[in-house]
Write a protein that holds these residues in place. Sequence first.
Motif, PDB file in Angstrom:
ATOM      1  N   ALA A 137      -8.255   5.154  49.086  1.00 47.81           N
ATOM      2  CA  ALA A 137      -8.338   6.618  49.151  1.00 47.81           C
ATOM      3  C   ALA A 137      -9.423   7.061  50.125  1.00 47.81           C
ATOM      4  CB  ALA A 137      -8.616   7.194  47.769  1.00 47.81           C
ATOM      5  N   ASP A 138      -9.116   8.081  50.875  1.00 52.24           N
ATOM      6  CA  ASP A 138     -10.083   8.700  51.782  1.00 52.24           C
ATOM      7  C   ASP A 138     -10.831   9.843  51.106  1.00 52.24           C
ATOM      8  OD1 ASP A 138      -9.275   7.331  54.431  1.00 52.24           O
ATOM      9  OD2 ASP A 138      -7.378   8.075  53.620  1.00 52.24           O
ATOM     10  N   LEU A 139     -10.245  10.344  50.006  1.00 52.27           N
ATOM     11  CA  LEU A 139     -10.831  11.475  49.299  1.00 52.27           C
ATOM     12  C   LEU A 139     -10.597  11.304  47.803  1.00 52.27           C
ATOM     13  CD1 LEU A 139     -12.171  14.336  49.601  1.00 52.27           C
ATOM     14  CD2 LEU A 139      -9.839  15.265  49.510  1.00 52.27           C
ATOM     15  N   LEU A 140     -11.651  11.540  47.018  1.00 49.58           N
ATOM     16  CA  LEU A 140     -11.564  11.494  45.559  1.00 49.58           C
ATOM     17  C   LEU A 140     -11.823  12.888  45.012  1.00 49.58           C
ATOM     18  CD1 LEU A 140     -11.565  10.087  42.738  1.00 49.58           C
ATOM     19  CD2 LEU A 140     -14.022   9.667  43.104  1.00 49.58           C
ATOM     20  N   LEU A 141     -10.862  13.418  44.254  1.00 49.17           N
ATOM     21  CA  LEU A 141     -11.060  14.694  43.571  1.00 49.17           C
ATOM     22  C   LEU A 141     -11.507  14.370  42.155  1.00 49.17           C
ATOM     23  CD1 LEU A 141      -7.975  16.757  44.808  1.00 49.17           C
ATOM     24  CD2 LEU A 141     -10.211  16.406  45.887  1.00 49.17           C
ATOM     25  N   LEU A 142     -12.719  14.781  41.832  1.00 43.32           N
ATOM     26  CA  LEU A 142     -13.399  14.327  40.631  1.00 43.32           C
ATOM     27  C   LEU A 142     -13.738  15.498  39.724  1.00 43.32           C
ATOM     28  CD1 LEU A 142     -15.097  12.087  39.093  1.00 43.32           C
ATOM     29  CD2 LEU A 142     -16.977  12.702  40.632  1.00 43.32           C
ATOM     30  N   HIS A 149     -15.080  18.276  42.206  1.00 43.95           N
ATOM     31  CA  HIS A 149     -15.718  17.873  43.461  1.00 43.95           C
ATOM     32  C   HIS A 149     -14.708  17.131  44.335  1.00 43.95           C
ATOM     33  CE1 HIS A 149     -19.955  18.756  42.350  1.00 43.95           C
ATOM     34  NE2 HIS A 149     -19.506  18.549  41.124  1.00 43.95           N
ATOM     35  N   ALA A 150     -14.798  17.361  45.626  1.00 41.97           N
ATOM     36  CA  ALA A 150     -14.008  16.637  46.620  1.00 41.97           C
ATOM     37  C   ALA A 150     -14.956  15.680  47.329  1.00 41.97           C
ATOM     38  CB  ALA A 150     -13.363  17.607  47.610  1.00 41.97           C
ATOM     39  N   VAL A 151     -14.864  14.397  46.970  1.00 41.09           N
ATOM     40  CA  VAL A 151     -15.831  13.400  47.430  1.00 41.09           C
ATOM     41  C   VAL A 151     -15.180  12.503  48.479  1.00 41.09           C
ATOM     42  CG1 VAL A 151     -17.446  11.605  46.711  1.00 41.09           C
ATOM     43  CG2 VAL A 151     -16.807  13.422  45.102  1.00 41.09           C
ATOM     44  N   PRO A 152     -15.704  12.481  49.708  1.00 40.71           N
ATOM     45  CA  PRO A 152     -15.129  11.639  50.754  1.00 40.71           C
ATOM     46  C   PRO A 152     -15.450  10.162  50.527  1.00 40.71           C
ATOM     47  CG  PRO A 152     -17.080  12.735  51.567  1.00 40.71           C
ATOM     48  CD  PRO A 152     -16.820  13.303  50.205  1.00 40.71           C
ATOM     49  N   ARG A 153     -14.737   9.307  51.230  1.00 36.25           N
ATOM     50  CA  ARG A 153     -14.835   7.865  51.072  1.00 36.25           C
ATOM     51  C   ARG A 153     -16.269   7.337  51.167  1.00 36.25           C
ATOM     52  NH1 ARG A 153     -12.175   3.741  49.046  1.00 36.25           N
ATOM     53  NH2 ARG A 153     -14.221   3.231  48.293  1.00 36.25           N
ATOM     54  N   SER A 154     -17.049   7.902  52.036  1.00 36.09           N
ATOM     55  CA  SER A 154     -18.406   7.411  52.271  1.00 36.09           C
ATOM     56  C   SER A 154     -19.343   7.650  51.098  1.00 36.09           C
ATOM     57  CB  SER A 154     -18.989   8.070  53.525  1.00 36.09           C
ATOM     58  OG  SER A 154     -19.050   9.484  53.366  1.00 36.09           O
ATOM     59  N   VAL A 173     -15.253   3.885  39.344  1.00 36.25           N
ATOM     60  CA  VAL A 173     -15.781   4.581  40.517  1.00 36.25           C
ATOM     61  C   VAL A 173     -17.165   5.158  40.222  1.00 36.25           C
ATOM     62  CG1 VAL A 173     -15.478   6.597  41.993  1.00 36.25           C
ATOM     63  CG2 VAL A 173     -13.539   5.118  41.523  1.00 36.25           C
ATOM     64  N   GLU A 174     -18.063   4.971  41.163  1.00 38.91           N
ATOM     65  CA  GLU A 174     -19.362   5.641  41.147  1.00 38.91           C
ATOM     66  C   GLU A 174     -19.394   6.591  42.340  1.00 38.91           C
ATOM     67  OE1 GLU A 174     -22.413   2.725  41.250  1.00 38.91           O
ATOM     68  OE2 GLU A 174     -21.777   1.746  39.388  1.00 38.91           O
ATOM     69  N   ALA A 175     -19.588   7.878  42.066  1.00 37.54           N
ATOM     70  CA  ALA A 175     -19.506   8.894  43.125  1.00 37.54           C
ATOM     71  C   ALA A 175     -20.794   9.693  43.222  1.00 37.54           C
ATOM     72  CB  ALA A 175     -18.335   9.833  42.863  1.00 37.54           C
ATOM     73  N   GLU A 176     -21.133  10.078  44.440  1.00 34.50           N
ATOM     74  CA  GLU A 176     -22.285  10.919  44.719  1.00 34.50           C
ATOM     75  C   GLU A 176     -21.791  12.341  44.984  1.00 34.50           C
ATOM     76  OE1 GLU A 176     -25.521  11.655  48.306  1.00 34.50           O
ATOM     77  OE2 GLU A 176     -24.475   9.725  48.176  1.00 34.50           O
ATOM     78  N   THR A 177     -22.130  13.258  44.083  1.00 37.18           N
ATOM     79  CA  THR A 177     -21.683  14.642  44.228  1.00 37.18           C
ATOM     80  C   THR A 177     -22.871  15.544  44.537  1.00 37.18           C
ATOM     81  OG1 THR A 177     -21.921  15.058  41.855  1.00 37.18           O
ATOM     82  CG2 THR A 177     -19.774  14.281  42.628  1.00 37.18           C
ATOM     83  N   GLY A 178     -22.558  16.741  45.035  1.00 39.27           N
ATOM     84  CA  GLY A 178     -23.600  17.712  45.360  1.00 39.27           C
ATOM     85  C   GLY A 178     -22.976  19.057  45.654  1.00 39.27           C
ATOM     86  N   ASP A 179     -23.787  19.980  46.106  1.00 42.63           N
ATOM     87  CA  ASP A 179     -23.278  21.315  46.424  1.00 42.63           C
ATOM     88  C   ASP A 179     -22.220  21.265  47.520  1.00 42.63           C
ATOM     89  OD1 ASP A 179     -24.950  22.431  44.545  1.00 42.63           O
ATOM     90  OD2 ASP A 179     -26.524  22.950  45.986  1.00 42.63           O
ATOM     91  N   ASP A 180     -22.352  20.304  48.430  1.00 46.46           N
ATOM     92  CA  ASP A 180     -21.415  20.224  49.541  1.00 46.46           C
ATOM     93  C   ASP A 180     -20.072  19.608  49.156  1.00 46.46           C
ATOM     94  OD1 ASP A 180     -22.695  17.815  49.083  1.00 46.46           O
ATOM     95  OD2 ASP A 180     -22.490  17.141  51.153  1.00 46.46           O
ATOM     96  N   THR A 181     -19.976  18.987  47.976  1.00 40.82           N
ATOM     97  CA  THR A 181     -18.691  18.428  47.522  1.00 40.82           C
ATOM     98  C   THR A 181     -18.001  19.333  46.499  1.00 40.82           C
ATOM     99  OG1 THR A 181     -19.688  17.155  45.693  1.00 40.82           O
ATOM    100  CG2 THR A 181     -19.543  16.082  47.860  1.00 40.82           C
ATOM    101  N   ARG A 182     -18.708  20.345  46.013  1.00 40.63           N
ATOM    102  CA  ARG A 182     -18.157  21.193  44.957  1.00 40.63           C
ATOM    103  C   ARG A 182     -16.942  21.969  45.465  1.00 40.63           C
ATOM    104  NH1 ARG A 182     -22.532  23.319  43.592  1.00 40.63           N
ATOM    105  NH2 ARG A 182     -23.011  21.898  41.862  1.00 40.63           N
ATOM    106  N   MET A 183     -15.908  22.006  44.639  1.00 43.14           N
ATOM    107  CA  MET A 183     -14.694  22.749  44.977  1.00 43.14           C
ATOM    108  C   MET A 183     -14.777  24.169  44.435  1.00 43.14           C
ATOM    109  SD  MET A 183     -11.938  19.656  44.243  1.00 43.14           S
ATOM    110  CE  MET A 183     -10.504  20.547  44.878  1.00 43.14           C
ATOM    111  N   ALA A 184     -13.872  25.025  44.878  1.00 39.91           N
ATOM    112  CA  ALA A 184     -13.904  26.434  44.478  1.00 39.91           C
ATOM    113  C   ALA A 184     -13.452  26.626  43.038  1.00 39.91           C
ATOM    114  CB  ALA A 184     -13.031  27.261  45.427  1.00 39.91           C
ATOM    115  N   GLY A 185     -12.552  25.774  42.558  1.00 41.97           N
ATOM    116  CA  GLY A 185     -12.049  25.886  41.200  1.00 41.97           C
ATOM    117  C   GLY A 185     -12.850  25.062  40.222  1.00 41.97           C
TER     118      GLY A 185
END
Length: 335
Positions: A137-142, A149-154, A173-185
């Motif tokens: 996956a290139d994108l994980l919706l978490l 959050h929409a978390v890119p592969r990196s 999966v271990e994901a790093e989230t933040g304000d820049d990954t937060r989705m509108a919904g």
Amino acid sequence: MNFDFAEEQYALRDGAREFFAGECSPGHVRAMWDTETGRSPDLWRKMAETGFIGLTVPVEHGGLGMSEVDLVLLLEEAGYAALPEPLLENSAIGVPLLVEAGSETQQKEWLPRIASGEAIVTVQLAGAPFVTDAHIADLLLLERAGELHAVPRSRFHASFQPSQDGARRTFQVEAETGDDTRMAGGAAEAAKAFDRGAAGTAALLNGLSQRMLDMTVAYAKDRQQFGRPVGSFQSIKHKLAEVLLVVETAKAAGWYAAYAIAGDLADRSVAASIAKSYAGDAEAKANQESLQIHAGIGFTWEHDLHLWLKRGKALESSYGSATTHRAKLAARLFA
């Protein structure tokens, strides 16, 4: 109500059946068990070219702009072929979630790439312990703490978790989230995405069940015992008739769930739970009777039936088991 699909939707189903018969044979599914990723970039590209991948992507982002009602028959055919590719998480769950809950920037960045087959999206909802196809996956919706959050592969790491189905790859999966990954919904969109997951998995299970039934009917006509096909014995006829009954009922429940989700009807969540519980029970029945009528040979490596038996068992609990969804319905009924 006279509920039926349009001619174009049946044409999509027939085209998908023909496509998967040519591109996703049992031999192909077996081969995917032995590859590093379990996936075929060439097949994914061809599915993108046919429009299957971008079926639910809006037209303005390069997709076909179709709905769950159009998608449900495609998912059944994917189940019928035991397709290893992540059509469910990518196109049935991930894309609609991006459309409904993604920011404008996220949509513009990802939806065209998904429609073209260049990028793959997967999801982790409702505290699910494992993520399907996180390795490609290139994108994980978490979903986390009521947020999406929409978390890119990196920014996420995937650790492989073995599955009884060698063509179904699951990961912690271990994901790093933040304000820049937060989705509108948020929670409401996540709940609808889970309903899509339950209804989509139901469609896959219904396709799997139909394939197991078809394979078993063919075997019962061919297998001879006491000078007669075993399918001529009344006990075998009864078993096959019972499987046909539950599979056809499950299909109808799955079709209505797709309709309720597409229209965002008030009984959407109820319909999704009914569809998943019916489909799970139907697959369990088809699984058991198919194996018994094949007299155990169906679980051997040499026979193709085990590919569907194992996929079915892997999907029975995905996005909620039949028992879980019946409990959910009971809690709603007696609230």
